[in-house]
Design an enzyme around this catalytic site. Structure first.
Site, mmCIF file in Angstrom:
data_model
loop_
_atom_site.group_PDB
_atom_site.id
_atom_site.type_symbol
_atom_site.label_atom_id
_atom_site.label_comp_id
_atom_site.label_asym_id
_atom_site.label_seq_id
_atom_site.Cartn_x
_atom_site.Cartn_y
_atom_site.Cartn_z
ATOM 1 N N LYS A 1 0.871 -1.182 0.000
ATOM 2 C CA LYS A 1 0.000 0.000 0.000
ATOM 3 C C LYS A 1 0.905 1.228 0.000
ATOM 4 O O LYS A 1 1.408 1.657 1.026
ATOM 5 C CB LYS A 1 -0.917 0.051 1.221
ATOM 6 C CG LYS A 1 -2.019 1.086 0.995
ATOM 7 C CD LYS A 1 -2.476 1.782 2.233
ATOM 8 C CE LYS A 1 -1.720 3.000 2.605
ATOM 9 N NZ LYS A 1 -1.785 4.147 1.675
ATOM 10 N N VAL B 137 -7.322 0.897 3.168
ATOM 11 C CA VAL B 137 -6.481 -0.203 2.656
ATOM 12 C C VAL B 137 -5.448 -0.620 3.715
ATOM 13 O O VAL B 137 -5.269 -1.811 3.999
ATOM 14 C CB VAL B 137 -5.778 0.228 1.345
ATOM 15 C CG1 VAL B 137 -4.850 -0.872 0.850
ATOM 16 C CG2 VAL B 137 -6.807 0.582 0.283
ATOM 17 N N GLU C 282 9.236 1.738 10.782
ATOM 18 C CA GLU C 282 10.275 2.753 10.516
ATOM 19 C C GLU C 282 9.603 4.102 10.685
ATOM 20 O O GLU C 282 8.834 4.526 9.825
ATOM 21 C CB GLU C 282 10.818 2.591 9.085
ATOM 22 C CG GLU C 282 11.530 1.277 8.832
ATOM 23 C CD GLU C 282 12.865 1.173 9.549
ATOM 24 O OE1 GLU C 282 13.331 2.186 10.118
ATOM 25 O OE2 GLU C 282 13.435 0.075 9.551
ATOM 26 N N CYS D 201 13.192 11.492 7.181
ATOM 27 C CA CYS D 201 13.188 10.989 8.552
ATOM 28 C C CYS D 201 14.558 11.162 9.189
ATOM 29 O O CYS D 201 14.681 11.361 10.379
ATOM 30 C CB CYS D 201 12.780 9.529 8.554
ATOM 31 S SG CYS D 201 13.731 8.555 7.387
ATOM 32 N N GLU E 238 9.284 16.454 15.558
ATOM 33 C CA GLU E 238 9.669 16.316 14.159
ATOM 34 C C GLU E 238 8.844 17.299 13.327
ATOM 35 O O GLU E 238 7.615 17.230 13.327
ATOM 36 C CB GLU E 238 9.415 14.890 13.677
ATOM 37 C CG GLU E 238 9.889 14.658 12.260
ATOM 38 C CD GLU E 238 9.533 13.269 11.749
ATOM 39 O OE1 GLU E 238 8.364 12.871 11.867
ATOM 40 O OE2 GLU E 238 10.430 12.596 11.214
#
Ligand code: NAD
Length: 482
Positions: free
Chosen positions: A179, A215, A254, A288, A388
């Site tokens: 996905k 999904v 992750e 990231c 973040e």
């Protein structure tokens, strides 16, 4: 500033999903718009898959697993070679799609696509080196594929994540349903068309584009999916871990980061500052691993400020297709506003804007461009140093001593990536070995497709890349004879 030269594109339309080796009309009817970040124009309409599409894809993967799950490492190596060739054939198309669809700068998009292609070759190499069967006395231990895997990706390096997760799963003997992020539908389509040419066993690879809550949630809940490998935000990662528990899903997560770059006292500023800024503004800060906290010795703060001002003059903001551009637009209006709100928050909390600030850069009022921003006088407990942002916003934090630098670097809920910059390698290694992060680079951003990737703390669970990535798709079985 670079001038934008893109011509208005014709509007593309994607209405199919990739299930059981073929592009089939989506059962889902909801349509989403893909908006080009450089000018906010509509460039594509994509029909989103639904639970029914997802279940069809899972069924196809389940059927394929009955044979592929028993394939030999040699057979898998051949498939990985074909995947590598197929992806390599479309590198330019994939890079262009990344640039257009989310405004990824050419410098970064090209590297990301190459890393994705390399992932297949790296998995093939790792597979050859793995101890698939070990025997002693009357005991035989084998490594077995875990089953059907659901691979859920973030938008910011979608092609890499799809290739990386697929390569590890295929090497392990798993079949998959991917996905992709709904913000990456165009790149995902180019990649799937490319991989279709690899002549895979039917049902080994299935791709359903759709909303995460539809999904993605079906993959997480479905009992026929044994494993979820996810790249994305902490909030969704937490949901997956919680909801996946009901069917005892194996999970690799992750997640986000707030990565520190420690500049040691002996660092050469003319190299250290460009390196630190490159890491901070990686993928326009939408990475990231972006090194968004720069820790510098208090004694060198003034020199650091001057070097940052000077180097920032060379960081071009503008058209992501221009290879000289360092910072492109944010992916969406929402992300633009998020970055603005963090810049405001930084100012409210008492940090000082050294470069950048609120609003659009001069001459770039269209689209989702923000000013690359460097804050000084930042305390590590400020919001801009803890959360973040996912944009080009760097916090410079002064430290008193080496121990203080290590303490500040580790004083974060995250632990994905870190960097240490200095000329004395012994000292740099000593500092690196005390950082609570899954990857630490010394002096410059670098990569190794066999080295593990993943996070400590809220940055995630498990590892990807090379042998570590394949292990995440395996179970261990022991057979003991009496
Ligand atoms: P996101 O969490 O919003 O979305 C990631 C994926 O999860 C998308 O495909 C989305 O559709 C899907 N999703 C959303 N809700 C879901 C649900 N309930 N169940 C299942 N799937 C669901 O993240 P994003 O905005 O696409 O990406 C940005 C984030 O990803 C940042 O936090 C960034 O740090 C992180 N990231 C981490 C890494 C890494 O390697 N650690 C790499 C890139 C990005």
């Amino acid at each position: 500033m670079a001038t934008l030269t893109h011509a208005a594109a014709s509007i593309k339309s994607i209405t199919t999903q990739y299930i059981d080796g073929a592009f089939v009309e989506s059962h889902g009817r909801q349509v989403t718009d893909i908006i080009r970040p450089i000018d906010g124009q509509l460039i594509a309409r994509v029909t989103l898959g639904d639970e029914e599409d997802t279940r069809r894809a899972i069924d196809a993967a389940k059927r394929a697993f009955t044979t592929y799950g028993r394939s030999t490492p040699d057979e898998r190596a051949k498939i990985l070679r074909r995947l590598h060739e197929a992806a390599a054939a479309r590198v330019d198309d994939l890079t262009s799609a990344m640039i257009e669809e989310y405004g990824g700068v050419a410098q970064f998009a090209g590297l990301i696509v190459q890393s994705g292609v390399i992932a297949f070759a790296a998995a093939e190499q790792a597979l050859q080196e793995m101890p698939w069967t070990r025997r002693w006395d009357k005991t035989t231990v084998t490594l077995e594929p875990v089953g059907v895997a659901g691979l859920i990706t973030a938008w910011n390096a979608n092609a890499l994540f799809m290739c990386l997760k697929l390569a590890s799963a295929v090497a392990a003997g798993c079949t998959v349903v991917i996905k992709p992020s709904e913000l990456s539908s165009l790149q995902a389509r180019v990649l799937v068309e490319a991989l279709h040419e690899a002549d895979l066993p039917k049902g080994l690879l299935n791709v359903v584009t759709g909303a995460g809550s539809v999904v993605g949630a079906e993959l997480v809940r479905n009992p026929d999916v044994a494993k979820i490998s996810f790249t994305g935000s902490v909030a969704v990662g937490e949901t997956i871990m919680r909801d996946g528990a009901a069917t005892m899903k194996r999970v690799t997560l992750e997640l986000g980061g707030k990565s520190p770059t420690i500049m040691l006292e002996d660092a050469a500023l003319d190299e250290a500052i460009p390196s630190a800024l490159t890491m901070a503004f990686l993928n326009s800060g939408q990475a990231c691993a972006a090194g968004t906290r720069l820790l510098v010795p208090k004694s060198r703060l003034d020199a650091v400020k001057a070097a940052i001002r000077e180097t920032m003059r060379t960081f071009r903001v503008g058209d992501p297709a221009d290879p000289k551009t360092a910072v492109g637009p944010m992916v969406s209006q929402k992300q633009y506003e998020r970055v603005q709100s963090y810049i405001r928050k930084g100012i409210e909390e008492g940090a000082e804007v050294l470069v950048g600030g609120e609003g659009h850069p001069e001459g770039l009022d269209e689209g989702f461009f923000v000013k690359p921003t460097v804050f000084v006088n930042v305390k590590n407990d400020m919001t801009i140093a803890q959360e973040e942002i996912f944009g080009p916003v760097l916090s410079v934090i002064a430290y008193e001593s080496e121990d203080d630098a290590i303490r500040l670097a580790n004083d974060s809920k995250y632990g994905l990536h870190a960097a240490v910059i200095g000329t004395d390698l012994t000292r740099a290694r000593r500092v690196a070995s005390q950082l609570r992060a899954g990857r630490v680079v010394i002096n410059n951003l670098t990569d190794d497709p066999q080295a593990p990737w993943g996070g400590f703390k809220f940055s995630g669970v498990g590892r990807e890349y090379g042998r570590y990535g394949i292990e995440a798709f395996l179970e261990t079985r022991a057979i003991l004879e009496s």
